[in-house]
Scaffold this motif. Structure first.
Motif, PDB file in Angstrom:
ATOM      1  N   ALA A 167       3.265  -0.460  -1.606  1.00 36.23           N
ATOM      2  CA  ALA A 167       3.118   0.127  -2.935  1.00 36.23           C
ATOM      3  C   ALA A 167       4.141   1.217  -3.228  1.00 36.23           C
ATOM      4  CB  ALA A 167       1.699   0.685  -3.106  1.00 36.23           C
ATOM      5  N   ALA A 168       4.487   2.011  -2.227  1.00 33.44           N
ATOM      6  CA  ALA A 168       5.374   3.156  -2.454  1.00 33.44           C
ATOM      7  C   ALA A 168       6.834   2.762  -2.614  1.00 33.44           C
ATOM      8  CB  ALA A 168       5.244   4.154  -1.310  1.00 33.44           C
ATOM      9  N   GLU A 169       7.169   1.535  -2.272  1.00 39.50           N
ATOM     10  CA  GLU A 169       8.539   1.039  -2.368  1.00 39.50           C
ATOM     11  C   GLU A 169       9.519   1.868  -1.532  1.00 39.50           C
ATOM     12  OE1 GLU A 169       9.199   0.866  -6.670  1.00 39.50           O
ATOM     13  OE2 GLU A 169       8.814  -1.284  -6.554  1.00 39.50           O
ATOM     14  N   ASN A 170       9.004   2.517  -0.472  1.00 37.50           N
ATOM     15  CA  ASN A 170       9.953   3.203   0.407  1.00 37.50           C
ATOM     16  C   ASN A 170      10.643   2.161   1.292  1.00 37.50           C
ATOM     17  OD1 ASN A 170       7.923   2.693   2.339  1.00 37.50           O
ATOM     18  ND2 ASN A 170       6.989   4.663   1.931  1.00 37.50           N
ATOM     19  N   PRO A 171      11.785   2.515   1.880  1.00 40.30           N
ATOM     20  CA  PRO A 171      12.606   1.503   2.553  1.00 40.30           C
ATOM     21  C   PRO A 171      12.190   1.170   3.982  1.00 40.30           C
ATOM     22  CG  PRO A 171      13.733   3.612   2.586  1.00 40.30           C
ATOM     23  CD  PRO A 171      12.477   3.821   1.790  1.00 40.30           C
ATOM     24  N   LEU A 172      11.113   1.788   4.479  1.00 45.37           N
ATOM     25  CA  LEU A 172      10.714   1.589   5.872  1.00 45.37           C
ATOM     26  C   LEU A 172       9.257   1.167   5.952  1.00 45.37           C
ATOM     27  CD1 LEU A 172      11.245   1.840   8.940  1.00 45.37           C
ATOM     28  CD2 LEU A 172      10.656   4.271   8.743  1.00 45.37           C
ATOM     29  N   LEU A 173       8.990   0.135   6.751  1.00 46.81           N
ATOM     30  CA  LEU A 173       7.641  -0.379   6.956  1.00 46.81           C
ATOM     31  C   LEU A 173       7.328  -0.338   8.451  1.00 46.81           C
ATOM     32  CD1 LEU A 173       5.256  -1.683   5.398  1.00 46.81           C
ATOM     33  CD2 LEU A 173       6.309  -3.910   5.856  1.00 46.81           C
ATOM     34  N   LEU A 174       6.201   0.294   8.812  1.00 50.40           N
ATOM     35  CA  LEU A 174       5.778   0.413  10.206  1.00 50.40           C
ATOM     36  C   LEU A 174       4.462  -0.332  10.379  1.00 50.40           C
ATOM     37  CD1 LEU A 174       6.431   4.253  10.671  1.00 50.40           C
ATOM     38  CD2 LEU A 174       8.000   2.361  11.159  1.00 50.40           C
ATOM     39  N   LEU A 175       4.388  -1.176  11.409  1.00 52.94           N
ATOM     40  CA  LEU A 175       3.214  -2.030  11.597  1.00 52.94           C
ATOM     41  C   LEU A 175       2.769  -2.001  13.046  1.00 52.94           C
ATOM     42  CD1 LEU A 175       5.587  -3.899   9.808  1.00 52.94           C
ATOM     43  CD2 LEU A 175       3.390  -4.751   9.003  1.00 52.94           C
ATOM     44  N   ASP A 176       1.518  -1.596  13.268  1.00 51.04           N
ATOM     45  CA  ASP A 176       0.980  -1.436  14.620  1.00 51.04           C
ATOM     46  C   ASP A 176      -0.013  -2.547  14.929  1.00 51.04           C
ATOM     47  OD1 ASP A 176       0.240  -0.557  17.079  1.00 51.04           O
ATOM     48  OD2 ASP A 176      -0.581   1.362  16.433  1.00 51.04           O
ATOM     49  N   GLU A 177       0.480  -3.641  15.506  1.00 54.73           N
ATOM     50  CA  GLU A 177      -0.338  -4.807  15.864  1.00 54.73           C
ATOM     51  C   GLU A 177      -1.263  -5.232  14.728  1.00 54.73           C
ATOM     52  OE1 GLU A 177      -1.510  -5.229  20.096  1.00 54.73           O
ATOM     53  OE2 GLU A 177      -1.387  -3.040  20.105  1.00 54.73           O
TER      54      GLU A 177
END
Length: 273
Positions: A167-177
């Motif tokens: 939603a925030a359209e920031n350039p970084l996505l972090l995904l923890d399992e």
């Protein structure tokens, strides 16, 4: 195939302040106080160029999730520095984060959970209906905005969590399992959706998993960590085609099998060392 120590897209002197780039310099993190400290991870040096899909893989307790929290800004390293887009990470601002469980608000509708993320992202309220519909469509949940969280499946809830992170359209996505608790078919479908979405948008992604298969399918680069304290045991580019590819053919190809075997061997060797 490039050397396992090469960092694709990050030649000497590369600009690590670009949107979505991540840099860890001599990072060590400890928990506890006084004589009861425990070193969870480090020292670790990593550079993640903008647009890369980096997968962290290793046995339980090797520090994968700790590294993700440091990149998100939820914690600060005991030693060393973490930089995202050239600055210290800020929780809730630096990156969209998806956890192992969806962590949705059960008293809100599916759309209401998206709206909350839009509010925190400071999206103008007048744009919420359009953005909400767009985000739900991007994760294959068109028409579910008015449904309650308990009325949708586990896989659909995780899709909502991904939409909320976008939603925030920031350039970084972090995904923890994020797919660990799902059945095999749903897991594969969400892997394909996530791969397609990050390829389409060019977002940088850092993904934590135990699975060598998942790591090779998703990542443009795979980093295997040693057992605690986690350090880099293998840094492996994944030169498989991206973009609009047939997922089944990709999983069945010889190169995929070779990379998966290499990652699996490295994980087992690192855990046994």
């Amino acid at each position: 195939m490039p050397s396992s120590r090469e960092i694709p897209g990050a030649p000497a002197g590369a600009d690590t302040a670009r949107a979505g780039s991540v840099r860890l310099d001599h990072v060590t993190h400890r928990y506890g106080r006084s004589g009861e400290t425990f070193t969870a991870v480090g020292p670790v040096d990593l550079t993640v160029p903008a647009g890369e899909f980096l997968v962290l893989v290793g046995a339980s307790g090797c520090g994968k999730s700790t590294l993700l929290r440091l990149i998100a800004g939820f914690e600060r390293p005991t030693h060393g520095s973490v930089r995202v887009c050239g600055a210290e990470p800020r929780p809730g601002v630096t990156a969209g984060v998806v956890f192992q469980t969806p962590r949705l608000f059960p008293w809100r509708t599916v759309g209401g959970n998206i709206d909350l993320a839009l509010r925190y992202a400071r999206v103008e309220r007048a744009r919420w209906p359009e953005r909400r519909a767009e985000l739900l469509a991007r994760v294959g949940l068109e028409g579910t905005g008015k449904r309650r969280v308990w009325e949708i499946s586990g896989g659909q809830r995780q899709r909502v969590a991904i939409a909320r992170a976008l939603a925030a359209e920031n350039p970084l996505l972090l995904l923890d399992e994020p797919f660990a608790a799902l059945d095999a078919l749903t897991r594969e479908r969400l892997q394909e959706d996530l791969r397609r979405e990050t390829d389409r948008t060019g977002r940088t992604a850092v993904f934590v998993t135990h699975s060598a298969d998942e790591a090779v399918f998703l990542g443009s680069r795979v980093v295997v960590l040693t057992r605690s304290p986690g350090t880099v045991a293998l840094d492996l580019p994944v030169p498989l085609p991206r973009g609009d590819v047939d997922a089944e053919r990709l999983r069945a190809c010889e190169e995929f099998a070779e990379l998966r075997a290499r990652v699996s061997h490295a994980v087992k060797a690192a855990a046994a060392a």
